[in-house]
Write a protein that holds these residues in place. Structure first.
Motif, PDB file in Angstrom:
ATOM      1  N   SER A  30       0.895  -1.301  -0.043  1.00  0.00           N
ATOM      2  CA  SER A  30       0.144   0.021  -0.057  1.00  0.00           C
ATOM      3  C   SER A  30       0.811   1.145  -0.061  1.00  0.00           C
ATOM      4  CB  SER A  30      -0.793  -0.207   1.266  1.00  0.00           C
ATOM      5  OG  SER A  30      -0.098  -0.058   2.309  1.00  0.00           O
ATOM      6  N   GLN A  31       2.327   0.828   0.228  1.00  0.00           N
ATOM      7  CA  GLN A  31       3.209   2.143   0.198  1.00  0.00           C
ATOM      8  C   GLN A  31       3.766   2.575  -1.032  1.00  0.00           C
ATOM      9  OE1 GLN A  31       5.944   1.792   3.481  1.00  0.00           O
ATOM     10  NE2 GLN A  31       4.289   2.064   4.908  1.00  0.00           N
ATOM     11  N   TYR A  49      -6.956  -7.449 -16.567  1.00  0.00           N
ATOM     12  CA  TYR A  49      -6.837  -8.680 -16.595  1.00  0.00           C
ATOM     13  C   TYR A  49      -7.634  -9.365 -15.525  1.00  0.00           C
ATOM     14  CZ  TYR A  49      -5.399 -13.711 -17.021  1.00  0.00           C
ATOM     15  OH  TYR A  49      -5.668 -15.139 -16.958  1.00  0.00           O
ATOM     16  N   LEU A  50      -6.960  -8.863 -14.368  1.00  0.00           N
ATOM     17  CA  LEU A  50      -7.778  -9.397 -13.246  1.00  0.00           C
ATOM     18  C   LEU A  50      -9.191  -9.421 -13.039  1.00  0.00           C
ATOM     19  CD1 LEU A  50      -4.888  -8.292 -10.641  1.00  0.00           C
ATOM     20  CD2 LEU A  50      -5.190 -10.605 -11.451  1.00  0.00           C
ATOM     21  N   ALA A  51      -9.507  -8.186 -13.502  1.00  0.00           N
ATOM     22  CA  ALA A  51     -11.070  -7.988 -13.503  1.00  0.00           C
ATOM     23  C   ALA A  51     -11.653  -8.900 -14.474  1.00  0.00           C
ATOM     24  CB  ALA A  51     -11.291  -6.556 -13.759  1.00  0.00           C
ATOM     25  N   PHE A  52     -11.036  -9.161 -15.608  1.00  0.00           N
ATOM     26  CA  PHE A  52     -11.684  -9.955 -16.834  1.00  0.00           C
ATOM     27  C   PHE A  52     -11.738 -11.301 -16.439  1.00  0.00           C
ATOM     28  CE2 PHE A  52     -10.210 -12.587 -20.228  1.00  0.00           C
ATOM     29  CZ  PHE A  52     -11.214 -12.655 -21.081  1.00  0.00           C
ATOM     30  N   VAL A  53     -10.899 -12.059 -15.788  1.00  0.00           N
ATOM     31  CA  VAL A  53     -10.867 -13.308 -15.713  1.00  0.00           C
ATOM     32  C   VAL A  53     -12.150 -13.783 -14.903  1.00  0.00           C
ATOM     33  CG1 VAL A  53      -9.495 -15.141 -14.356  1.00  0.00           C
ATOM     34  CG2 VAL A  53      -8.221 -13.552 -15.499  1.00  0.00           C
ATOM     35  N   LEU A  97      -4.182 -11.261  -7.478  1.00  0.00           N
ATOM     36  CA  LEU A  97      -5.456 -10.600  -6.785  1.00  0.00           C
ATOM     37  C   LEU A  97      -5.026 -10.051  -5.471  1.00  0.00           C
ATOM     38  CD1 LEU A  97      -8.384 -12.952  -7.692  1.00  0.00           C
ATOM     39  CD2 LEU A  97      -8.196 -10.712  -8.440  1.00  0.00           C
ATOM     40  N   ALA A  98      -4.283 -10.784  -4.447  1.00  0.00           N
ATOM     41  CA  ALA A  98      -4.037 -10.452  -3.390  1.00  0.00           C
ATOM     42  C   ALA A  98      -2.885  -9.469  -3.389  1.00  0.00           C
ATOM     43  CB  ALA A  98      -3.239 -11.769  -2.648  1.00  0.00           C
ATOM     44  N   GLN A  99      -2.114  -9.345  -4.491  1.00  0.00           N
ATOM     45  CA  GLN A  99      -1.015  -8.389  -4.533  1.00  0.00           C
ATOM     46  C   GLN A  99      -1.706  -6.846  -4.951  1.00  0.00           C
ATOM     47  OE1 GLN A  99       2.054 -10.129  -7.022  1.00  0.00           O
ATOM     48  NE2 GLN A  99       2.680 -11.249  -5.434  1.00  0.00           N
ATOM     49  N   ALA A 100      -2.450  -7.161  -5.730  1.00  0.00           N
ATOM     50  CA  ALA A 100      -3.266  -5.947  -6.331  1.00  0.00           C
ATOM     51  C   ALA A 100      -4.155  -5.271  -5.239  1.00  0.00           C
ATOM     52  CB  ALA A 100      -4.201  -6.366  -7.565  1.00  0.00           C
ATOM     53  N   TYR A 101      -4.810  -6.168  -4.720  1.00  0.00           N
ATOM     54  CA  TYR A 101      -5.796  -5.586  -3.377  1.00  0.00           C
ATOM     55  C   TYR A 101      -4.846  -5.135  -2.398  1.00  0.00           C
ATOM     56  CZ  TYR A 101      -8.276  -5.363   0.777  1.00  0.00           C
ATOM     57  OH  TYR A 101      -8.894  -4.806   1.902  1.00  0.00           O
ATOM     58  N   ALA A 102      -3.605  -5.497  -1.975  1.00  0.00           N
ATOM     59  CA  ALA A 102      -2.790  -5.066  -0.861  1.00  0.00           C
ATOM     60  C   ALA A 102      -2.134  -3.603  -1.616  1.00  0.00           C
ATOM     61  CB  ALA A 102      -1.611  -5.970  -0.885  1.00  0.00           C
ATOM     62  N   ASN A 106      -8.569  -2.177  -3.533  1.00  0.00           N
ATOM     63  CA  ASN A 106      -9.652  -2.410  -4.351  1.00  0.00           C
ATOM     64  C   ASN A 106     -10.819  -3.407  -3.851  1.00  0.00           C
ATOM     65  OD1 ASN A 106     -11.335  -3.433  -6.605  1.00  0.00           O
ATOM     66  ND2 ASN A 106     -10.545  -2.240  -8.189  1.00  0.00           N
ATOM     67  N   ALA A 107     -11.906  -3.240  -3.382  1.00  0.00           N
ATOM     68  CA  ALA A 107     -12.773  -4.105  -2.977  1.00  0.00           C
ATOM     69  C   ALA A 107     -13.195  -5.421  -3.901  1.00  0.00           C
ATOM     70  CB  ALA A 107     -13.899  -3.443  -2.150  1.00  0.00           C
ATOM     71  N   ALA A 108     -13.140  -4.775  -5.115  1.00  0.00           N
ATOM     72  CA  ALA A 108     -13.746  -5.990  -6.096  1.00  0.00           C
ATOM     73  C   ALA A 108     -12.536  -7.069  -6.209  1.00  0.00           C
ATOM     74  CB  ALA A 108     -14.101  -5.210  -7.424  1.00  0.00           C
ATOM     75  N   LEU A 109     -11.158  -6.729  -6.001  1.00  0.00           N
ATOM     76  CA  LEU A 109     -10.003  -7.647  -6.314  1.00  0.00           C
ATOM     77  C   LEU A 109     -10.178  -8.631  -4.946  1.00  0.00           C
ATOM     78  CD1 LEU A 109      -7.525  -5.172  -7.250  1.00  0.00           C
ATOM     79  CD2 LEU A 109      -8.628  -6.769  -8.661  1.00  0.00           C
ATOM     80  N   LYS A 110     -10.698  -8.100  -3.826  1.00  0.00           N
ATOM     81  CA  LYS A 110     -10.596  -8.806  -2.560  1.00  0.00           C
ATOM     82  C   LYS A 110     -11.684  -9.740  -2.762  1.00  0.00           C
ATOM     83  CE  LYS A 110     -10.567  -8.999   2.526  1.00  0.00           C
ATOM     84  NZ  LYS A 110     -10.330 -10.539   2.366  1.00  0.00           N
TER      85      LYS A 110
END
Length: 190
Positions: A30-31, A49-53, A97-102, A106-110
């Motif tokens: 997050s930093q 891509y993460l949203a598309f899968v 997904l975990a790395q992108a959320y961290a 983004n709540a959708a990724l979580k």
């Protein structure tokens, strides 16, 4: 004696370079903020891509492997229902997904990661009913490991399991998904 030579080399190295402790530490994703440029553009493509899968397509062979119904269209390429490497992309997806959320919060990724973990837990819970040992979780049958131990041709079952386990660990550590640790621990117990 090769072992004695390696031991002597290690002793000489440690005597020449004393340990000063840890000099680098991890910091929260997050930093990290990317400025405009090629890295941020790549991040944008990865996020798209993460949203598309489609999660249910990723789960398709996991479900079929334990006798659960799946109406999802099977994936192609290395994830086709007959490819021996099937399932490894799930691990990559869970980590991504975990790395992108961290990084973004983004709540959708979580939510997508949480859904995948919960559905994988359902597959793992059916391992025994499917004729596998407790804790088994994969998109291919446990017999792949029997083939490996019999020195028969099989693609990469331990690599695939490693990817899935790494993705579960990232879901736990980076996205705070407690169920991922439960699934991972049962898988490690297998």
């Amino acid at each position: 004696d090769l072992g004695a030579e390696e031991g002597a080399a290690a002793a000489a190295l440690s005597a020449a370079r004393p340990d000063f402790g840890v000099s680098a530490f991890a910091f929260p994703l997050s930093q990290v903020t990317l400025l405009d440029g090629p890295f941020k553009a790549n991040m944008g493509r990865t996020m798209a891509y993460l949203a598309f899968v489609a999660p249910n397509r990723m789960l398709h062979t996991f479900r079929l492997n334990v006798g659960l119904a799946s109406a999802a269209a099977p994936l192609g390429g290395w994830e086709t229902p007959t490819t021996e490497l099937r399932g490894h992309s799930m691990g990559h997806l869970l980590s991504g997904l975990a790395q992108a959320y961290a990084n973004t919060g983004n709540a959708a990724l979580k939510a997508k990661g949480d859904y995948l973990v919960a559905e994988l837990a359902k597959c793992q819970a059916r391992a025994s009913a499917a004729g596998f040992n407790a804790g088994y979780l994969s998109a291919y049958p446990e017999s792949f490991f029997d083939r490996l131990e019999a020195l028969q041709t099989v693609w990469a079952p331990y690599y695939t399991l490693h990817k899935i386990m790494a993705g579960l660990l990232d879901q736990y550590l980076l996205a705070g998904n407690q169920q991922a640790l439960t699934v991972l621990t049962a898988k490690a117990g297998w």
